[in-house]
Design a protein around this motif. Sequence first.
Motif, mmCIF file in Angstrom:
data_model
loop_
_atom_site.group_PDB
_atom_site.id
_atom_site.type_symbol
_atom_site.label_atom_id
_atom_site.label_comp_id
_atom_site.label_asym_id
_atom_site.label_seq_id
_atom_site.Cartn_x
_atom_site.Cartn_y
_atom_site.Cartn_z
ATOM 1 N N ASP A 97 0.819 -1.214 0.000
ATOM 2 C CA ASP A 97 0.000 0.000 0.000
ATOM 3 C C ASP A 97 0.852 1.263 0.000
ATOM 4 O OD1 ASP A 97 -2.295 -1.517 0.060
ATOM 5 O OD2 ASP A 97 -2.347 -1.578 2.272
ATOM 6 N N ASP A 98 2.154 1.078 0.138
ATOM 7 C CA ASP A 98 3.037 2.238 0.137
ATOM 8 C C ASP A 98 3.080 2.860 -1.252
ATOM 9 O OD1 ASP A 98 3.592 1.714 2.767
ATOM 10 O OD2 ASP A 98 5.389 0.529 2.314
ATOM 11 N N GLY A 99 3.233 4.165 -1.273
ATOM 12 C CA GLY A 99 3.341 4.854 -2.553
ATOM 13 C C GLY A 99 4.682 4.568 -3.213
ATOM 14 N N PRO A 100 4.867 5.037 -4.442
ATOM 15 C CA PRO A 100 6.132 4.805 -5.150
ATOM 16 C C PRO A 100 7.302 5.490 -4.438
ATOM 17 C CG PRO A 100 4.787 6.411 -6.317
ATOM 18 C CD PRO A 100 3.919 5.851 -5.226
ATOM 19 N N LEU A 101 8.465 4.907 -4.544
ATOM 20 C CA LEU A 101 9.655 5.502 -3.939
ATOM 21 C C LEU A 101 9.963 6.863 -4.544
ATOM 22 C CD1 LEU A 101 12.148 2.498 -3.604
ATOM 23 C CD2 LEU A 101 11.074 3.794 -1.762
ATOM 24 N N VAL A 102 9.797 6.966 -5.863
ATOM 25 C CA VAL A 102 10.115 8.204 -6.581
ATOM 26 C C VAL A 102 8.882 8.647 -7.345
ATOM 27 C CG1 VAL A 102 11.550 9.280 -8.346
ATOM 28 C CG2 VAL A 102 12.559 7.613 -6.763
ATOM 29 N N ARG A 264 25.891 11.277 -5.260
ATOM 30 C CA ARG A 264 25.672 11.139 -3.817
ATOM 31 C C ARG A 264 24.406 11.854 -3.354
ATOM 32 N NH1 ARG A 264 31.344 12.067 -3.933
ATOM 33 N NH2 ARG A 264 30.983 14.282 -3.487
ATOM 34 N N GLN A 265 24.065 12.964 -4.002
ATOM 35 C CA GLN A 265 22.951 13.788 -3.546
ATOM 36 C C GLN A 265 21.616 13.417 -4.189
ATOM 37 O OE1 GLN A 265 24.267 17.755 -4.441
ATOM 38 N NE2 GLN A 265 25.659 17.871 -2.683
ATOM 39 N N ALA A 266 21.650 12.877 -5.410
ATOM 40 C CA ALA A 266 20.405 12.607 -6.145
ATOM 41 C C ALA A 266 19.474 11.640 -5.410
ATOM 42 C CB ALA A 266 20.726 12.095 -7.544
ATOM 43 N N PRO A 267 19.949 10.521 -4.859
ATOM 44 C CA PRO A 267 19.019 9.627 -4.152
ATOM 45 C C PRO A 267 18.313 10.300 -2.990
ATOM 46 C CG PRO A 267 21.094 8.511 -4.596
ATOM 47 C CD PRO A 267 21.307 9.956 -4.926
ATOM 48 N N ILE A 268 19.010 11.183 -2.293
ATOM 49 C CA ILE A 268 18.380 11.887 -1.172
ATOM 50 C C ILE A 268 17.301 12.823 -1.673
ATOM 51 C CG2 ILE A 268 18.824 13.421 0.777
ATOM 52 C CD1 ILE A 268 21.680 12.375 0.821
ATOM 53 N N ALA A 269 17.560 13.496 -2.806
ATOM 54 C CA ALA A 269 16.568 14.414 -3.359
ATOM 55 C C ALA A 269 15.356 13.664 -3.908
ATOM 56 C CB ALA A 269 17.207 15.258 -4.468
ATOM 57 N N LEU A 270 15.581 12.460 -4.438
ATOM 58 C CA LEU A 270 14.479 11.708 -5.034
ATOM 59 C C LEU A 270 13.641 10.979 -3.991
ATOM 60 C CD1 LEU A 270 16.335 10.180 -8.124
ATOM 61 C CD2 LEU A 270 14.485 11.862 -8.205
ATOM 62 N N ALA A 271 14.296 10.383 -3.013
ATOM 63 C CA ALA A 271 13.560 9.591 -2.013
ATOM 64 C C ALA A 271 14.134 9.860 -0.633
ATOM 65 C CB ALA A 271 13.646 8.107 -2.360
ATOM 66 N N PRO A 272 13.797 10.995 -0.030
ATOM 67 C CA PRO A 272 14.339 11.313 1.293
ATOM 68 C C PRO A 272 13.977 10.242 2.318
ATOM 69 C CG PRO A 272 13.250 13.217 0.308
ATOM 70 C CD PRO A 272 12.915 12.048 -0.544
ATOM 71 N N GLY A 273 14.982 9.784 3.046
ATOM 72 C CA GLY A 273 14.764 8.755 4.041
ATOM 73 C C GLY A 273 14.831 7.349 3.504
ATOM 74 N N SER A 277 17.559 2.657 -0.847
ATOM 75 C CA SER A 277 16.843 1.684 -1.671
ATOM 76 C C SER A 277 17.117 1.888 -3.152
ATOM 77 C CB SER A 277 15.328 1.799 -1.417
ATOM 78 O OG SER A 277 15.029 1.547 -0.049
ATOM 79 N N LEU A 278 17.651 3.045 -3.511
ATOM 80 C CA LEU A 278 17.910 3.359 -4.916
ATOM 81 C C LEU A 278 19.314 2.910 -5.305
ATOM 82 C CD1 LEU A 278 16.411 6.975 -5.040
ATOM 83 C CD2 LEU A 278 15.253 4.780 -5.342
ATOM 84 N N THR A 279 19.466 2.576 -6.561
ATOM 85 C CA THR A 279 20.763 2.177 -7.114
ATOM 86 C C THR A 279 21.258 3.276 -8.042
ATOM 87 O OG1 THR A 279 20.146 -0.155 -7.012
ATOM 88 C CG2 THR A 279 22.014 0.430 -8.415
ATOM 89 N N VAL A 280 22.467 3.739 -7.795
ATOM 90 C CA VAL A 280 23.033 4.838 -8.578
ATOM 91 C C VAL A 280 24.200 4.319 -9.405
ATOM 92 C CG1 VAL A 280 24.042 7.150 -8.509
ATOM 93 C CG2 VAL A 280 22.368 6.464 -6.774
ATOM 94 N N VAL A 281 24.187 4.631 -10.687
ATOM 95 C CA VAL A 281 25.299 4.299 -11.575
ATOM 96 C C VAL A 281 25.941 5.610 -12.000
ATOM 97 C CG1 VAL A 281 26.000 3.228 -13.739
ATOM 98 C CG2 VAL A 281 24.133 2.228 -12.393
ATOM 99 N N ALA A 282 27.188 5.814 -11.566
ATOM 100 C CA ALA A 282 27.908 7.049 -11.850
ATOM 101 C C ALA A 282 29.202 6.722 -12.583
ATOM 102 C CB ALA A 282 28.206 7.812 -10.551
ATOM 103 N N PRO A 283 29.740 7.656 -13.349
ATOM 104 C CA PRO A 283 31.004 7.396 -14.058
ATOM 105 C C PRO A 283 32.156 7.257 -13.087
ATOM 106 C CG PRO A 283 30.388 9.699 -14.273
ATOM 107 C CD PRO A 283 29.226 9.012 -13.626
ATOM 108 N N ALA A 284 33.190 6.573 -13.533
ATOM 109 C CA ALA A 284 34.385 6.418 -12.709
ATOM 110 C C ALA A 284 35.078 7.757 -12.542
ATOM 111 C CB ALA A 284 35.341 5.409 -13.356
ATOM 112 N N ASP A 285 35.905 7.844 -11.503
ATOM 113 C CA ASP A 285 36.662 9.056 -11.234
ATOM 114 C C ASP A 285 37.604 9.330 -12.401
ATOM 115 O OD1 ASP A 285 37.921 11.206 -10.174
ATOM 116 O OD2 ASP A 285 38.804 10.155 -8.465
ATOM 117 N N LEU A 286 37.547 10.556 -12.937
ATOM 118 C CA LEU A 286 38.351 10.893 -14.110
ATOM 119 C C LEU A 286 39.843 10.825 -13.822
ATOM 120 C CD1 LEU A 286 36.386 13.854 -15.709
ATOM 121 C CD2 LEU A 286 36.347 11.449 -16.290
#
Length: 424
Positions: A97-102, A264-273, A277-286
């Motif tokens: 019954d929970d709403g969507p994460l995002v 690092r910041q996007a998951p917090i902005a999308l689903a605070p708390g 639960s979110l999976t982030v794919v980011a480019p490797a360190d240049l």
Amino acid sequence: MKRATRAATRARATPSGTRIERPWMDLRDLWTEALAGVLARPVRSALTTLGTVLGITTLVITIGVASTAGNQIVGRFDALTATSVTVTVPSAPAGSDDGPLVDWSGTDAVRRLAGVDSAAALADSPLTNSVQVRSNDVKAPGDISGQTLAVVAASAALPAGVRGAMTSGRFYDAGDIARRAQVAVLGDQAARLLGISRVQDSPAIFFQGQSYTVIGILGGIRREQRLSTAVILPPTTAADRLGLQDVTRVLINTAMGAAQQVARQAPIALAPGQEKSLTVVAPADLSKARDGVQSDVNGLFLVLGLVSLVVGAIGIANVTLVTVMERVGEIGLRRALGASRRQVAAQFLLESTTIGLLGGIVGAALGIAVVVGVAVVKEWTPVLNMNLAFGAPVAGALVGLLAGLYPSLRAARMEPVDALRAPS
């Protein structure tokens, strides 16, 4: 030579039983003799130096070009890969019954983050990945207008999110989403498969018993290229007619260098708390990519430089040995006049070291010139390590020193009588 003669005279005049004074040569005299030996045969010395020149030049070019190319990775690195962040949203458990994460409006919070250029949300489902889509609703024998395509829902910012552009028509806007308009945008490959090349006549497509007006064709897709063969619907329309309600992915494009911070910041902005639960794919360190490229290039060409140095060392050793054999008479005369074994060895050792030093200096100069030339041609900023510039001559001198060890020791072992009897 005069110093050795005077010392020998003093040695003969010394009374028997007293300690004989050994002749000596200061470093300046030793350097003068060695330089004279090198310049006595300029052509041979130049050809001998060539091996060291090639080796040092190769080393300088290898390290210099690798450092310069590595430095360009930050600026020339594939901008698409280096600035793309993807957030994957897990599906809600069945019966929950929970709403969507995002929520679809979650991308607004992401766009407010520093370094974010664009953000778009996508929704797809295994049930809509293979949908029979037709460009007309008449099923005639032999008709090939039907194609199996994916149907997805996306926010209005999708063109920027996938780094694409509208090749025909327009993308749906907030008004179309609010009205739950029955419109669709086709990927350029999907439009080609369905035989739709323009939208001015408001063509329609049909699937699952519903019709949708095609209002645009999206081409030049650089991210999520599978969307080029997809039908893209407004999220409200897709939720009503296909049940595509929950966001499954968020595509974020960042400024160069901001991807790690945004990731690092996007998951917090999308689903605070619930950001974990979110999976982030980011480019490797240049910086790691740059170091990796530089290391690979260094490892590849360093072997060539070392081989050239070995060839140069063999050349120096060979020529120095030939020189020793040619100057047997001179060695015998020096030994007869009182020169010690150490002094004879030091003279020939210094000659080979001088040849190596000259090769190192010339090789460093040529290598630096090549690195600068490559940088100018490629419009790069040359990266030159001063330690390398000053270390290359030292490396050349070390090669000469090692190459001259055996010939100089052989010269030092000669007995004066045997050396004077030998033909010169």
